[in-house]
Write a protein that holds these residues in place. Structure first.
Motif, short mmCIF file in Angstrom:
data_model
loop_
_atom_site.label_atom_id
_atom_site.label_comp_id
_atom_site.label_asym_id
_atom_site.label_seq_id
_atom_site.Cartn_x
_atom_site.Cartn_y
_atom_site.Cartn_z
N GLU A 1 0.92 -1.22 -0.12
CA GLU A 1 0.10 -0.07 0.07
C GLU A 1 0.76 1.28 0.13
O GLU A 1 1.90 1.25 0.69
CB GLU A 1 -0.80 -0.01 1.19
CG GLU A 1 -1.98 -1.12 1.39
CD GLU A 1 -3.01 -0.69 0.17
OE1 GLU A 1 -3.23 0.39 -0.14
OE2 GLU A 1 -3.83 -1.69 -0.29
N ARG A 2 0.57 2.20 -0.75
CA ARG A 2 0.96 3.57 -0.66
C ARG A 2 -0.07 4.47 -1.03
O ARG A 2 -0.90 4.40 -1.62
CB ARG A 2 2.28 3.72 -1.83
CG ARG A 2 1.81 3.70 -3.15
CD ARG A 2 3.04 3.96 -3.97
NE ARG A 2 4.15 2.94 -3.81
CZ ARG A 2 5.12 2.78 -4.73
NH1 ARG A 2 5.18 3.65 -5.49
NH2 ARG A 2 6.09 1.77 -4.44
N PRO A 3 0.00 5.63 -0.30
CA PRO A 3 -1.11 6.80 -0.36
C PRO A 3 -0.96 7.32 -1.95
O PRO A 3 0.04 7.43 -2.73
CB PRO A 3 -0.53 7.84 0.42
CG PRO A 3 0.86 7.71 0.58
CD PRO A 3 1.15 6.41 0.48
N ARG A 4 -2.06 7.87 -2.48
CA ARG A 4 -2.32 8.35 -3.94
C ARG A 4 -1.54 9.64 -3.56
O ARG A 4 -1.52 10.35 -2.70
CB ARG A 4 -3.68 8.64 -4.28
CG ARG A 4 -4.49 7.34 -4.81
CD ARG A 4 -5.82 7.88 -5.11
NE ARG A 4 -6.71 8.10 -4.20
CZ ARG A 4 -7.82 8.64 -4.45
NH1 ARG A 4 -8.33 8.75 -5.71
NH2 ARG A 4 -8.69 8.83 -3.48
N GLU B 1 8.81 8.43 -9.85
CA GLU B 1 7.96 8.53 -8.33
C GLU B 1 6.72 9.23 -8.45
O GLU B 1 5.76 8.99 -7.82
CB GLU B 1 8.75 8.52 -7.30
CG GLU B 1 9.77 7.71 -7.09
CD GLU B 1 11.03 7.71 -7.98
OE1 GLU B 1 11.05 8.67 -8.85
OE2 GLU B 1 11.90 6.68 -8.10
N TYR C 1 2.54 5.16 -8.92
CA TYR C 1 1.38 4.71 -8.35
C TYR C 1 0.67 4.22 -9.53
O TYR C 1 0.61 4.83 -10.65
CB TYR C 1 0.49 5.82 -7.89
CG TYR C 1 -0.45 5.41 -6.98
CD1 TYR C 1 -0.52 5.15 -5.65
CD2 TYR C 1 -1.96 5.30 -7.46
CE1 TYR C 1 -1.58 4.39 -4.87
CE2 TYR C 1 -2.90 4.88 -6.69
CZ TYR C 1 -2.87 4.57 -5.48
OH TYR C 1 -3.90 4.04 -4.68
N HIS D 1 -1.80 -0.73 -7.50
CA HIS D 1 -2.10 0.10 -6.00
C HIS D 1 -3.72 0.26 -5.89
O HIS D 1 -3.97 0.16 -4.81
CB HIS D 1 -1.43 1.16 -5.81
CG HIS D 1 0.13 0.93 -6.01
ND1 HIS D 1 0.99 1.39 -6.97
CD2 HIS D 1 1.13 0.56 -5.02
CE1 HIS D 1 2.17 1.01 -6.90
NE2 HIS D 1 2.26 0.58 -5.74
#
Length: 275
Positions: free
Chosen positions: A6-9, A212, A232, A247
């Motif tokens: 998981e990673r934030p938008r 990134e 993302y 994601h």
């Protein structure tokens, strides 16, 4: 299948959004961006977001370009890259590579070769060209100029999966997509380095944006290369093979506008990045 960690938008600039066309930015084989998506893209561009279209098609429909107003366009599965309307890179087959690709042994296959001068096709006996080919002025493959490079080859045949396996073994440097669901009877072959991941890298570099800071949207196997490189990755649709590379997920092109509006809301609500 599990998704990446998981990673934030992303919620701050700089930001590059890169979209596949069919099944992602537009409905399959469509020509226009849905109105909610077009409105969201206009809002995002007004906030300073950069936009790219990266498609397997050899050209993007004019209505799509007018709605998306992309800073960069990559066609032929990333083999041809334009930045600001200027050609940046174009991958071409060597004579030997094209000869190997066309030695397919697929009886009654429909074969389309894309060259700078246009389309050249070999069609099964008694089968007329499809409407889109007629519209593009397709000519017989036997009439293709021998001194002009080929940019992409498409095959339509139930046996493309076996042919793809043989070609991967004999010419592993070529790029093959399709020949699996949802395109089990369709195979695209492009030259070395002509894939969407390479196109995304070139576009990001050309626009001065780190990978990134990219958000990529795709729905099919030819999108995997750019989904893996993006900061993302958003899967559009339900294709299982994309799940490990994304994601987040959007149900389809009709839901993309709402997702992009949410991204615009996050950008408007974020503090300005430090100078």
């Amino acid at each position: 299948m599990t998704r990446p960690p998981e990673r934030p938008r992303p919620h701050a600039l700089p930001l590059l959004l890169a979209f596949d066309l069919d099944g992602t930015l537009i409905p399959e084989m469509g020509r226009e961006v849905p109105a909610p998506t077009a409105a969201a893209l206009a809002r995002l561009r007004g906030l300073g977001v950069r936009v790219a279209v990266i498609t397997g098609r050899d050209s993007a429909p004019r209505p799509v370009l007018e709605a998306a107003q992309p800073d960069a366009v990559a066609t032929n599965n990333g083999g041809r890259v334009e930045l600001g309307g200027e050609l940046h890179r174009e991958a071409r087959f060597t004579v030997e590579e094209l000869r190997a690709v066309l030695a397919h042994e697929l009886e009654d296959a429909r074969v389309v070769v894309f060259m700078p001068s246009g389309l050249y096709a070999e069609l099964p006996p008694g089968r007329p060209p499809e409407a889109w080919m007629v519209e593009r002025g397709v000519r017989p493959l036997a009439d293709a100029p021998t001194d002009e490079p080929a940019l992409k080859v498409g095959f339509y045949h139930p046996g493309v999966a076996d042919f793809a396996a043989r070609l991967r073994e004999s010419h592993p440097h070529l790029v093959l997509t399709g020949a699996q669901p949802p395109y089990s009877e369709f195979l695209t072959v492009t030259p070395t380095g002509a894939h969407k991941g390479a196109a995304l890298t070139l576009i990001a570099e050309g626009l001065g944006i780190e990978l990134e800071r990219t958000v990529v949207f795709g729905d099919s196997d030819n999108d995997v290369a750019m989904l893996e490189l993006a900061g993302y990755a958003v899967q559009v649709g339900q294709l299982p093979l994309l799940t490990p590379h994304a994601h987040a997920q959007v149900s389809g092109p009709e839901a993309l506008g709402a997702y992009l509006e949410g991204l615009a809301d996050r950008l408007e609500g974020a503090e300005a990045p430090p100078a």
